[in-house]
Design a protein around this motif. Structure first.
Motif, PDB file in Angstrom:
ATOM      1  N   GLU A  90       0.814  -1.215   0.000  1.00  0.00           N
ATOM      2  CA  GLU A  90       0.000   0.000   0.000  1.00  0.00           C
ATOM      3  C   GLU A  90       0.850   1.269   0.000  1.00  0.00           C
ATOM      4  OE1 GLU A  90      -2.788  -0.093   3.192  1.00  0.00           O
ATOM      5  OE2 GLU A  90      -3.539  -2.078   2.647  1.00  0.00           O
ATOM      6  N   PHE A  91       2.144   1.148   0.272  1.00  0.00           N
ATOM      7  CA  PHE A  91       3.051   2.295   0.299  1.00  0.00           C
ATOM      8  C   PHE A  91       4.317   1.893  -0.464  1.00  0.00           C
ATOM      9  CE2 PHE A  91       6.088   5.240   2.269  1.00  0.00           C
ATOM     10  CZ  PHE A  91       5.378   6.414   2.191  1.00  0.00           C
ATOM     11  N   PRO A  92       4.242   1.824  -1.804  1.00  0.00           N
ATOM     12  CA  PRO A  92       5.388   1.353  -2.588  1.00  0.00           C
ATOM     13  C   PRO A  92       6.533   2.362  -2.563  1.00  0.00           C
ATOM     14  CG  PRO A  92       3.681   2.138  -4.051  1.00  0.00           C
ATOM     15  CD  PRO A  92       3.116   2.190  -2.661  1.00  0.00           C
ATOM     16  N   ALA A  93       7.717   1.888  -2.861  1.00  0.00           N
ATOM     17  CA  ALA A  93       8.913   2.739  -2.901  1.00  0.00           C
ATOM     18  C   ALA A  93       8.970   3.460  -4.244  1.00  0.00           C
ATOM     19  CB  ALA A  93      10.150   1.892  -2.683  1.00  0.00           C
ATOM     20  N   SER A  94       8.100   4.473  -4.395  1.00  0.00           N
ATOM     21  CA  SER A  94       8.057   5.263  -5.629  1.00  0.00           C
ATOM     22  C   SER A  94       7.611   6.682  -5.276  1.00  0.00           C
ATOM     23  CB  SER A  94       7.080   4.634  -6.632  1.00  0.00           C
ATOM     24  OG  SER A  94       5.765   4.722  -6.135  1.00  0.00           O
ATOM     25  N   SER A  95       7.725   7.576  -6.267  1.00  0.00           N
ATOM     26  CA  SER A  95       7.337   8.971  -6.023  1.00  0.00           C
ATOM     27  C   SER A  95       5.829   9.093  -5.799  1.00  0.00           C
ATOM     28  CB  SER A  95       7.788   9.846  -7.183  1.00  0.00           C
ATOM     29  OG  SER A  95       7.209   9.386  -8.390  1.00  0.00           O
ATOM     30  N   LYS A  96       5.051   8.126  -6.207  1.00  0.00           N
ATOM     31  CA  LYS A  96       3.600   8.132  -5.985  1.00  0.00           C
ATOM     32  C   LYS A  96       3.282   8.152  -4.476  1.00  0.00           C
ATOM     33  CE  LYS A  96      -0.181   4.980  -6.264  1.00  0.00           C
ATOM     34  NZ  LYS A  96      -0.307   3.570  -6.132  1.00  0.00           N
ATOM     35  N   SER A  97       4.115   7.500  -3.683  1.00  0.00           N
ATOM     36  CA  SER A  97       3.893   7.437  -2.240  1.00  0.00           C
ATOM     37  C   SER A  97       4.166   8.776  -1.570  1.00  0.00           C
ATOM     38  CB  SER A  97       4.782   6.375  -1.618  1.00  0.00           C
ATOM     39  OG  SER A  97       4.453   5.110  -2.138  1.00  0.00           O
ATOM     40  N   LEU A  98       5.028   9.594  -2.155  1.00  0.00           N
ATOM     41  CA  LEU A  98       5.371  10.870  -1.555  1.00  0.00           C
ATOM     42  C   LEU A  98       4.316  11.939  -1.807  1.00  0.00           C
ATOM     43  CD1 LEU A  98       9.171  11.013  -2.334  1.00  0.00           C
ATOM     44  CD2 LEU A  98       8.071  10.438  -0.184  1.00  0.00           C
ATOM     45  N   GLY A  99       3.518  11.784  -2.837  1.00  0.00           N
ATOM     46  CA  GLY A  99       2.462  12.744  -3.145  1.00  0.00           C
ATOM     47  C   GLY A  99       2.982  13.968  -3.862  1.00  0.00           C
ATOM     48  N   THR A 100       2.225  15.052  -3.797  1.00  0.00           N
ATOM     49  CA  THR A 100       2.562  16.252  -4.563  1.00  0.00           C
ATOM     50  C   THR A 100       3.625  17.109  -3.884  1.00  0.00           C
ATOM     51  OG1 THR A 100       0.778  17.438  -3.477  1.00  0.00           O
ATOM     52  CG2 THR A 100       0.273  16.368  -5.578  1.00  0.00           C
ATOM     53  N   ALA A 106      13.239  11.756  -6.106  1.00  0.00           N
ATOM     54  CA  ALA A 106      13.546  11.131  -4.813  1.00  0.00           C
ATOM     55  C   ALA A 106      14.144   9.752  -5.044  1.00  0.00           C
ATOM     56  CB  ALA A 106      12.285  11.013  -3.975  1.00  0.00           C
ATOM     57  N   GLU A 107      15.185   9.456  -4.319  1.00  0.00           N
ATOM     58  CA  GLU A 107      15.826   8.146  -4.421  1.00  0.00           C
ATOM     59  C   GLU A 107      15.421   7.315  -3.205  1.00  0.00           C
ATOM     60  OE1 GLU A 107      20.249   6.173  -4.241  1.00  0.00           O
ATOM     61  OE2 GLU A 107      20.077   8.281  -4.757  1.00  0.00           O
ATOM     62  N   TRP A 108      14.864   6.157  -3.451  1.00  0.00           N
ATOM     63  CA  TRP A 108      14.382   5.286  -2.389  1.00  0.00           C
ATOM     64  C   TRP A 108      15.469   4.304  -2.013  1.00  0.00           C
ATOM     65  CZ3 TRP A 108       9.688   5.460   0.127  1.00  0.00           C
ATOM     66  CH2 TRP A 108       8.784   6.382  -0.376  1.00  0.00           C
ATOM     67  N   ARG A 109      15.776   4.226  -0.717  1.00  0.00           N
ATOM     68  CA  ARG A 109      16.739   3.244  -0.235  1.00  0.00           C
ATOM     69  C   ARG A 109      16.184   2.574   1.019  1.00  0.00           C
ATOM     70  NH1 ARG A 109      22.365   6.187   0.361  1.00  0.00           N
ATOM     71  NH2 ARG A 109      21.549   8.092  -0.468  1.00  0.00           N
ATOM     72  N   ARG A 110      16.499   1.304   1.148  1.00  0.00           N
ATOM     73  CA  ARG A 110      16.086   0.560   2.342  1.00  0.00           C
ATOM     74  C   ARG A 110      17.065   0.889   3.468  1.00  0.00           C
ATOM     75  NH1 ARG A 110      12.640  -3.326   3.560  1.00  0.00           N
ATOM     76  NH2 ARG A 110      12.047  -3.684   1.416  1.00  0.00           N
ATOM     77  N   GLY A 111      16.542   1.132   4.652  1.00  0.00           N
ATOM     78  CA  GLY A 111      17.367   1.449   5.807  1.00  0.00           C
ATOM     79  C   GLY A 111      18.102   0.216   6.314  1.00  0.00           C
TER      80      GLY A 111
END
Length: 112
Positions: A90-100, A106-111
């Protein structure tokens, strides 16, 4: 008639029970015995209570840290398996999750 000395058990008195001994130690540790018994036992009671208050929690923290370090080392070979990393659908690692309000690149990285 002979009178028994204080603190000396006569033959007709019942022997002390473990419960009465526990009660005496509890009274002694909380200062509820006679003043001269409190004075005589104060060095031992204070040493015990300070160790229980300050030393025991320190030893517990050190033990917990050592145990967590051992657990982490024991589980380290398994951490790269997919069953150990959670992926939220429901919260994928993409810019869609960040909203407007998000930056477009944005670069997504796993902690860690």
């Amino acid at each position: 008639s002979t009178r028994a000395m204080p603190g000396v058990r006569t033959s007709d008195e019942p022997p002390p029970t473990p419960e009465s001994a526990r009660r005496f130690v509890d009274d002694l540790c909380h200062g509820r015995t006679r003043w001269y018994i409190n004075v005589a036992c104060a060095p031992f009671v204070l040493t015990f209570r300070s160790a229980a208050t300050y030393l025991a929690p320190c030893i517990q923290v050190l033990g917990d840290r050592a145990l967590s370090g051992l657990t982490r080392r024991a589980c380290a070979p398994c951490l790269h398996l997919s069953c150990f990393s959670f992926t939220d659908s429901e919260f994928p690692a993409s810019s869609k999750s960040l909203g407007t309000a998000a930056a477009p690149h944005a670069e997504w990285r796993r902690g860690p």
